[in-house]
Scaffold this motif. Sequence first.
Motif, PDB file in Angstrom:
ATOM      1  N   LEU A  30       6.349  -1.523  -6.457  1.00 35.56           N
ATOM      2  CA  LEU A  30       6.503  -1.720  -5.012  1.00 35.56           C
ATOM      3  C   LEU A  30       6.089  -3.126  -4.602  1.00 35.56           C
ATOM      4  O   LEU A  30       6.808  -3.809  -3.851  1.00 35.56           O
ATOM      5  CB  LEU A  30       5.658  -0.684  -4.262  1.00 35.56           C
ATOM      6  N   LEU A  31       4.947  -3.582  -5.101  1.00 37.43           N
ATOM      7  CA  LEU A  31       4.460  -4.916  -4.750  1.00 37.43           C
ATOM      8  C   LEU A  31       5.389  -6.007  -5.273  1.00 37.43           C
ATOM      9  O   LEU A  31       5.671  -6.992  -4.578  1.00 37.43           O
ATOM     10  CB  LEU A  31       3.054  -5.114  -5.310  1.00 37.43           C
ATOM     11  N   PHE A  81      -2.227  -6.641  -0.919  1.00 34.14           N
ATOM     12  CA  PHE A  81      -2.785  -5.557  -1.722  1.00 34.14           C
ATOM     13  C   PHE A  81      -4.094  -5.980  -2.382  1.00 34.14           C
ATOM     14  O   PHE A  81      -5.074  -5.230  -2.384  1.00 34.14           O
ATOM     15  CB  PHE A  81      -1.776  -5.120  -2.781  1.00 34.14           C
ATOM     16  N   VAL A  82      -4.105  -7.183  -2.942  1.00 37.81           N
ATOM     17  CA  VAL A  82      -5.318  -7.683  -3.604  1.00 37.81           C
ATOM     18  C   VAL A  82      -6.459  -7.810  -2.590  1.00 37.81           C
ATOM     19  O   VAL A  82      -7.597  -7.390  -2.848  1.00 37.81           O
ATOM     20  CB  VAL A  82      -5.042  -9.033  -4.281  1.00 37.81           C
ATOM     21  N   MET A 104     -11.601  -5.939  -0.443  1.00 39.01           N
ATOM     22  CA  MET A 104     -12.445  -5.840   0.738  1.00 39.01           C
ATOM     23  C   MET A 104     -12.767  -4.402   1.112  1.00 39.01           C
ATOM     24  O   MET A 104     -13.890  -4.100   1.540  1.00 39.01           O
ATOM     25  CB  MET A 104     -11.760  -6.537   1.921  1.00 39.01           C
ATOM     26  N   ASN A 105     -11.803  -3.510   0.967  1.00 36.69           N
ATOM     27  CA  ASN A 105     -12.005  -2.124   1.392  1.00 36.69           C
ATOM     28  C   ASN A 105     -12.568  -1.242   0.288  1.00 36.69           C
ATOM     29  O   ASN A 105     -13.311  -0.298   0.548  1.00 36.69           O
ATOM     30  CB  ASN A 105     -10.696  -1.519   1.904  1.00 36.69           C
ATOM     31  N   GLN A 106     -12.180  -1.505  -0.973  1.00 35.20           N
ATOM     32  CA  GLN A 106     -12.576  -0.627  -2.073  1.00 35.20           C
ATOM     33  C   GLN A 106     -13.526  -1.293  -3.067  1.00 35.20           C
ATOM     34  O   GLN A 106     -14.027  -0.622  -3.975  1.00 35.20           O
ATOM     35  CB  GLN A 106     -11.321  -0.149  -2.828  1.00 35.20           C
ATOM     36  N   ASN A 107     -13.751  -2.594  -2.927  1.00 35.37           N
ATOM     37  CA  ASN A 107     -14.589  -3.348  -3.884  1.00 35.37           C
ATOM     38  C   ASN A 107     -14.101  -3.176  -5.325  1.00 35.37           C
ATOM     39  O   ASN A 107     -14.901  -3.158  -6.268  1.00 35.37           O
ATOM     40  CB  ASN A 107     -16.054  -2.914  -3.777  1.00 35.37           C
ATOM     41  N   SER A 138      -7.899  -8.128  -9.977  1.00 33.39           N
ATOM     42  CA  SER A 138      -7.716  -9.169 -10.994  1.00 33.39           C
ATOM     43  C   SER A 138      -6.506  -8.875 -11.875  1.00 33.39           C
ATOM     44  O   SER A 138      -5.792  -9.797 -12.282  1.00 33.39           O
ATOM     45  CB  SER A 138      -8.970  -9.282 -11.861  1.00 33.39           C
ATOM     46  N   ALA A 139      -6.276  -7.596 -12.171  1.00 35.40           N
ATOM     47  CA  ALA A 139      -5.112  -7.223 -12.978  1.00 35.40           C
ATOM     48  C   ALA A 139      -3.827  -7.592 -12.270  1.00 35.40           C
ATOM     49  O   ALA A 139      -2.894  -8.141 -12.872  1.00 35.40           O
ATOM     50  CB  ALA A 139      -5.152  -5.726 -13.292  1.00 35.40           C
ATOM     51  N   VAL A 140      -3.753  -7.325 -10.971  1.00 35.64           N
ATOM     52  CA  VAL A 140      -2.558  -7.685 -10.196  1.00 35.64           C
ATOM     53  C   VAL A 140      -2.403  -9.195 -10.119  1.00 35.64           C
ATOM     54  O   VAL A 140      -1.294  -9.730 -10.245  1.00 35.64           O
ATOM     55  CB  VAL A 140      -2.637  -7.074  -8.780  1.00 35.64           C
ATOM     56  N   GLY A 141      -3.508  -9.908  -9.926  1.00 35.34           N
ATOM     57  CA  GLY A 141      -3.444 -11.369  -9.864  1.00 35.34           C
ATOM     58  C   GLY A 141      -2.981 -11.988 -11.170  1.00 35.34           C
ATOM     59  O   GLY A 141      -2.192 -12.944 -11.181  1.00 35.34           O
ATOM     60  N   LEU A 142      -3.457 -11.453 -12.299  1.00 31.39           N
ATOM     61  CA  LEU A 142      -3.032 -11.951 -13.607  1.00 31.39           C
ATOM     62  C   LEU A 142      -1.552 -11.678 -13.837  1.00 31.39           C
ATOM     63  O   LEU A 142      -0.808 -12.542 -14.331  1.00 31.39           O
ATOM     64  CB  LEU A 142      -3.861 -11.309 -14.711  1.00 31.39           C
ATOM     65  N   TYR A 143      -1.119 -10.494 -13.480  1.00 32.83           N
ATOM     66  CA  TYR A 143       0.308 -10.159 -13.590  1.00 32.83           C
ATOM     67  C   TYR A 143       1.159 -11.097 -12.735  1.00 32.83           C
ATOM     68  O   TYR A 143       2.209 -11.589 -13.167  1.00 32.83           O
ATOM     69  CB  TYR A 143       0.516  -8.713 -13.148  1.00 32.83           C
TER      70      TYR A 143
END
Length: 318
Positions: A84-85, A272-273, A278-281, A287-292
């Motif tokens: 989705l992202l 999403f990141v 911020m909401n779930q810590n 980091s996984a999404v950012g690396l992808y």
Amino acid sequence: MKGRKQELTIKPYKKPLGKVIRDNKVLMLMCLPAVLFFIIFAYCPMPGVYIAFTNYNFRDGIFGSPFVGFKNFEFLLKSGQLWLLTRNTIFYNLSFILLGNFLQITLAIMVNEIRCNWFKKVSQTIMFLPYFISAVLIGVLAFNILNYDTGALNTLIRETGGNPVKIYSMAGIWPFVIILCNIWQQTGYGSIVYFASICGIDSQIVEAAEVDGATSLQRIRYIILPSLKPTFIILMLFALGGIMKGNFGLFYNLIGPANSQLFPSTDIIETFVFRTMMNQNNFATSSAVGLYQSLFGFLLVMFSNWVVKKIDPDYALF
């Protein structure tokens, strides 16, 4: 040896590194701020990528947290969030790139065709102003227009006897709103690059075409547009490099952090990141999404540059 010609190989002279630095010390000093910027903000944080492969917690730190391998990526794939992202981020950026460049080229050509110099300068200034309006102000303007209770649009609908529309609950309409806001903000600024390229065209070529009886449309088609091709390709390659990086400020201020009704059509990787951290810590998933995101963008740039090099090597980045 008989029957063979002895070939002499001349090795090119290479200056020592110290001499190169001394000869170009002014240029080196000019490049130093940029080099330091990338070292501090791009290369030094790279070890933090390890968080994407751990079950991160503050007590153990980055390298002391339990190693979980690719479980964070596996969770994203199974939940459907990653697809989705990726879909939303690529869709919006492709829309921004294609529509934006088309409108920027069109606007630059239109401004170039204006013969009144003072009107041309005033037009460029007015078109340039939206770029300096912050995303916060754009979000406020959109809210005052689209708000259900007091928005200008629903007020007009009520005054004409219609039923007000809950736009902040309609996910399908927001892609058009976001694309429109981005184009309104970026088109004037982006057209400056193309206008500068048009100004760099040899005036003798244009004058010769006018003497030969070429119309404005013919000059645009056969002289201006071909001259803009290198600029367009380079800007496209740079834009494709950031195709996985969304305009966080625009999305966050238009949609807000908690309107889950709009997430299916407006949620991108950056939002999403931010929300996950911020909401779930949940630093590991973020980091996984950012690396992808980074790996996908890097591979896309390399592939796009390879395609351009095959078609015309002169237009490739490297």
